[in-house]
Motif scaffolding. Structure first.
Motif, short mmCIF file in Angstrom:
data_model
loop_
_atom_site.label_atom_id
_atom_site.label_comp_id
_atom_site.label_asym_id
_atom_site.label_seq_id
_atom_site.Cartn_x
_atom_site.Cartn_y
_atom_site.Cartn_z
N ILE A 7 0.83 -1.22 0.00
CA ILE A 7 0.00 0.00 0.00
C ILE A 7 0.87 1.27 0.00
N ALA A 8 2.13 1.10 0.39
CA ALA A 8 3.07 2.23 0.36
C ALA A 8 3.22 2.77 -1.06
N LEU A 9 2.95 1.96 -2.03
CA LEU A 9 3.10 2.40 -3.44
C LEU A 9 1.87 3.12 -3.98
N ILE A 10 0.79 3.05 -3.21
CA ILE A 10 -0.45 3.70 -3.71
C ILE A 10 -0.32 5.21 -3.55
N GLN A 11 -0.50 5.90 -4.65
CA GLN A 11 -0.53 7.37 -4.59
C GLN A 11 -1.53 7.88 -5.61
N GLN A 12 -1.63 9.19 -5.69
CA GLN A 12 -2.65 9.82 -6.53
C GLN A 12 -2.74 9.20 -7.93
N ASN A 13 -3.93 8.77 -8.28
CA ASN A 13 -4.26 8.31 -9.65
C ASN A 13 -3.68 6.97 -10.07
N ILE A 14 -3.07 6.25 -9.15
CA ILE A 14 -2.60 4.90 -9.55
C ILE A 14 -3.83 4.02 -9.72
N LYS A 51 -8.64 3.85 -2.19
CA LYS A 51 -9.33 5.06 -2.68
C LYS A 51 -8.98 6.26 -1.78
N ALA A 52 -8.97 5.99 -0.47
CA ALA A 52 -8.66 7.06 0.49
C ALA A 52 -7.25 7.60 0.29
N ALA A 86 -20.48 2.34 -1.65
CA ALA A 86 -20.93 3.72 -1.40
C ALA A 86 -20.56 4.62 -2.57
N ASP A 87 -21.38 5.63 -2.79
CA ASP A 87 -21.16 6.55 -3.91
C ASP A 87 -19.75 7.11 -3.88
N GLY A 88 -19.16 7.18 -5.07
CA GLY A 88 -17.86 7.84 -5.19
C GLY A 88 -16.68 6.96 -4.80
N LYS A 89 -16.93 5.75 -4.36
CA LYS A 89 -15.80 4.90 -3.92
C LYS A 89 -15.13 4.19 -5.09
N ALA A 90 -15.92 3.92 -6.13
CA ALA A 90 -15.33 3.32 -7.33
C ALA A 90 -15.42 4.35 -8.46
#
Ligand code: F6R
Length: 609
Positions: free
Chosen positions: A506-513, A536-537, A553-557
Motif C-alpha cells: 500500500i506504500a506504493l499507492i498514490q494519486q491516480n494509480i 481510494k482514500a 458507497a457513492d464515489g468509492k469506485a
C-alpha cells in the motif's frame, strides 16, 4: 521457442517455407531465415526482425528459386538478435536450423576450434553445423547425424541439408518438437502442424533420438544407430481456418471470441447425462477416492488455471491441493509419491519445466494427469492420464481460450472428485455441472461488452504502474489478469490478495494509480470493498469489476464493470470475469500501439528452462 520448417517437393520452396514460418512465428520473432537449393548451390537469406523484415529482404534481393530447403524463426537464447546470429547456420557443406539449446556448446566449440573450425556467430547452434561437418568425413549424412547427436547435450529439433545432396532434407529431435508432414509427392518438416496444414493433414511425430530423411521417394525414419524404423501415420483434426485470423485484426481477439464455443465443446466432451464422466480417460471414482493429496504444477497462465482449480477442489472435494510453479517444483525435492495425484497443465504440452516436473512426479511414484491442449505433444504422451482440452489451435502468444478450457476441465474434475469422495451428492453434482454448462452464454455476454472493456483500457494507457486486487478466486483471477495485462501492454502491474495490501504494498499507492478490484466472491465481497476503500482514500483511481448487485458507497469506485452473472455460483465466476480482463489487456495493448499477438521478448511454447 524458435520454429523450424523444411520442404522437398514440386512447389516453390521459398513460398512454402515463408508460409510455414508465418504459422510458426508465435514461437519466436527475433529473426528469420531460409536456405534453399538453387540447382546445386544453397542460397541463404536471413535477417534480424520479424518475418515482415524477411519478406522485404526477399523482395529487395530476390527470392531463392528451388524445391528443397529449410527455414527458421528465432527466439534468441545465445547471442543477441542480429543478422549473423540468425539461422540457418552453415559452414559450407552442412546448413542447419535449430530449435532448442545445446548445453555443452562451449566445450564442443573448444574442441572444434582445435580442429580448425571458425565461428561467425555467438549462437550455440553453429557448433551443430560444424560438428556435422566434422563427422561428414565419410560423406555419409546419416552417419554424420548419428555421430553428432551422440555428442549433443540439451534439447534440439534440427533441420539439416547437405550441399552434396540437393534433393534431401534431414531432421532429428531430442526434447523439442518435430513433426513430419506427408503430402502427395511432397514432404515437410516443422515444429508444429499449422506450418504445413495448408498442404496436408497427414503427419508423423518424430520421437526423441529419431531421424527423418526426406528425399524424392518419400520420408524414411531412422534410430540413433542409423537403423530404419517404422512410424505411425496420423491425421490432424485441425483445419486451415483455425490457423487464420478469419476477419479479426489479431489472433488474440479471435481466440477471446472463440471462448464460448470451445468451453461448450469441452463441456460436451466430458459431460454425460448431466454429470462429468472421466472414464473415457481411464479416471474412475475409485481412483479419485484413493488419492491422498493433489499437486498441480505448470507455468504462467496454466499455473494460474491451477490456482482456480485449487480453490474449487479444496472447497468441494476437501482434498489438499498444492499449486507449484513448475520451474520450482522440479528442483525443490518435492515430498510427493505413491498415493498422490500430480496434475500438470499446459497448452502447448512442450513447456520444458512442466515436462520435467511431470517426469519427476512419475519417477517419485505419483499418478500423473496432464491437462493439455496439444494432443500430439510430449507432455500429452508421457503422462499416465491425459485429458486433451479442446481449445483448438491457439496462436496468439498470450493464452486466452486455452486458459478457459483448462479451468473448465479442472472444474469438472473437481466436481467428480467431490462426488467420488462423498463430499457432494448426485443432485449437487448435477447442479454444479448445469451451472458450468451455462457459462458459455455468460462469456458471450461479456464479449458483447467489449466497448466497455475498451473504455476501461483507455483509462490505463498512460499509467506506468497499476494494481489488481481480489480475495479467494478473485485473487487467482487478479494474478492472471495482471499477467495478461503486463505481457502485452508492457504496463507494470502487480496482483495482490486484497487483504495483504496493507502489509507493505500500500506504500506504493498514490494519486491516480489505477487499482483494478475484482469482487465476484460474495462471502468476502465486503472485505474486498473495505480494502478498495483504503486505496481510494489514498488517491487511487479505482476500477471495480464485480457482480452487478455489489453494494458500494457513492464515489468509492471511479469506474465499474458490473457483470450480470445472475444465479451463477461464485465458484464459477472466474470464467466470464476472466474474459473481461482479457479484453482489457487486449485493448490496452492496442491503444499503446503494441502487437498483442507478438509481445516483445516472449514466445509461445517455452521449450527451454
Ligand atoms: C501467458 C502465457 C504463458 C503460458 C506459459 C505456459 O499468456 O501464455 O504464461 O501460459 O508459458 O505455457 P504452456 O501452457 O504451453 O505450458
Amino acid at each position: 521457442m524458435c520454429g523450424i520448417v523444411g520442404y522437398l517437393g514440386a512447389r516453390d520452396c521459398t513460398s512454402v517455407l515463408m508460409d510455414g514460418l508465418e504459422k510458426l512465428e508465435y514461437r519466436g520473432y527475433d529473426s528469420a531465415g531460409i536456405a534453399v537449393f538453387e540447382g546445386a548451390e544453397i542460397k541463404t537469406v536471413k535477417t534480424r526482425g520479424k518475418l515482415a523484415a524477411m519478406s522485404e529482404k526477399l523482395e529487395r534481393e530476390g527470392s531463392p528459386k528451388g524445391h528443397c530447403g529449410i527455414g527458421h524463426t528465432r527466439w534468441a537464447t545465445h547471442g543477441e538478435p542480429s543478422d549473423v546470429n540468425s539461422h540457418p547456420h552453415s559452414n559450407g557443406r552442412v546448413t542447419i536450423v535449430h530449435n532448442g539449446i545445446i548445453e555443452n556448446y562451449a566445450e564442443l566449440k573448444e574442441f572444434l576450434t582445435e580442429q580448425g573450425y571458425t565461428f561467425l556467430s555467438q549462437t550455440d547452434s553453429e557448433v551443430v553445423a560444424c560438428l556435422l561437418d566434422y563427422y561428414y568425413a565419410e560423406r555419409n549424412p546419416l552417419h554424420a547425424i548419428t555421430e553428432t547427436l551422440k555428442e549433443l547435450r540439451g534439447s534440439y529439433a534440427l533441420g539439416i541439408i547437405f550441399k552434396d545432396f540437393p534433393e534431401r532434407v534431414y531432421a532429428a529431435r531430442f526434447g523439442s518438437p518435430l513433426i513430419v508432414g506427408l503430402g502427395e509427392g511432397e514432404n515437410f518438416i516443422a515444429s508444429d502442424i499449422p506450418a504445413f496444414l495448408k498442404y496436408t493433414k497427414d503427419y508423423v511425430l518424430l520421437d526423441d533420438n529419431e531421424i527423418v530423411r526426406l528425399d524424392p521417394n518419400g520420408a524414411r525414419f531412422f534410430d540413433l544407430h542409423g537403423m530404419s524404423i517404422e512410424k505411425e501415420r496420423q491425421t490432424a483434426e485441425w483445419d486451415v481456418e483455425q490457423a487464420q485470423k478469419c476477419g479479426f485484426p489479431h489472433y488474440m481477439l479471435k481466440e477471446i471470441h472463440e471462448q464460448p464455443d470451445v468451453v461448450g465443446k469441452m463441456l460436451d466432451g466430458i459431460v454425460k447425462d448431466g454429470e462429468p464422466d472421466f472414464t473415457q480417460f481411464g479416471v474412475t471414482d475409485d481412483m479419485l477416492r484413493g488419492f491422498r493429496r493433489v499437486f498441480i504444477t505448470a507455468c504462467g497462465t496454466a499455473m494460474y488455471a491451477g490456482m482456480v482449480a485449487k480453490y474449487a477442489m479444496e472447497r468441494l472435494a476437501r482434498v489438499p491441493v498444492t499449486v507449484e510453479i513448475a520451474s520450482e517444483f522440479r528442483y525443490m525435492e518435492p515430498i510427493v509419491g505413491e498415493g498422490d495425484l500430480v496434475i500438470v497443465v499446459s497448452q502447448s504440452g512442450e513447456t520444458a519445466d512442466t515436462k520435467a516436473s511431470l517426469e519427476l512426479a512419475k519417477e517419485l511414484g505419483a499418478t500423473t494427469l496432464a491437462v493439455v491442449n496439444v494432443k500430439y505433444s510430449a507432455i500429452a504422451r508421457e503422462a499416465d492420464i491425459c485429458i486433451n482440452t479442446l481449445g483448438g489451435l491457439e496462436i496468439a502468444v498470450a493464452s486466452t481460450k486455452a486458459y478457459s478450457v483448462q479451468i473448465t476441465t479442472l472444474y469438472l474434475l473437481a466436481f467428480r472428485f467431490a462426488f467420488a469422495r462423498g463430499e457432494i451428492d448426485e443432485n449437487e453434482l448435477k447442479r454444479l455441472t448445469e451451472q458450468l454448462c451455462g457459462t458459455p452464454k455468460l462469456i458471450s455476454d461479456v464479449i458483447e461488452r467489449s466497448d466497455e472493456c475498451q473504455f476501461i483500457a483507455s483509462k490505463l494507457v498512460n499509467t506506468e504502474t497499476l494494481f489488481f486486487i481480489g480475495r479467494g478466486l478473485d485473487y487467482a483471477l487478479s494474478l492472471e489478469g495482471s499477467l495478461k495485462l503486463k505481457e502485452i501492454s508492457y504496463i507494470h502491474s502487480e496482483a495482490y490478495a486484497a487483504g495483504e495490501l496493507k502489509h507493505g504494498p500500500i506504500a506504493l499507492i498514490q494519486q491516480n494509480i489505477p487499482v483494478i478490484t475484482i469482487a465476484t466472491q460474495r462471502h468476502v465481497v465486503e472485505k474486498t470493498i473495505s480494502n478498495m476503500e483504503e486505496v481510494k482514500a489514498r488517491g487511487a483511481n479505482v476500477i471495480m469489476i464485480c457482480r452487478e448487485d455489489a453494494r458500494v458507497a457513492d464515489g468509492k469506485a471511479d469506474l465499474r464493470l458490473d457483470l450480470a452473472l445472475g444465479e451463477l455460483d461464485d465458484l464459477l465466476a472466474p470464467l466470464p470475469t476472466m474474459c473481461a480482463l482479457q479484453l482489457i489487456a487486449y485493448y490496452s495493448s492496442i491503444l499503446r500501439g503494441n502487437d498483442p499477438d507478438k509481445p516483445r521478448n516472449l514466445a509461445k511454447s517455452v521449450t527451454t528452462e
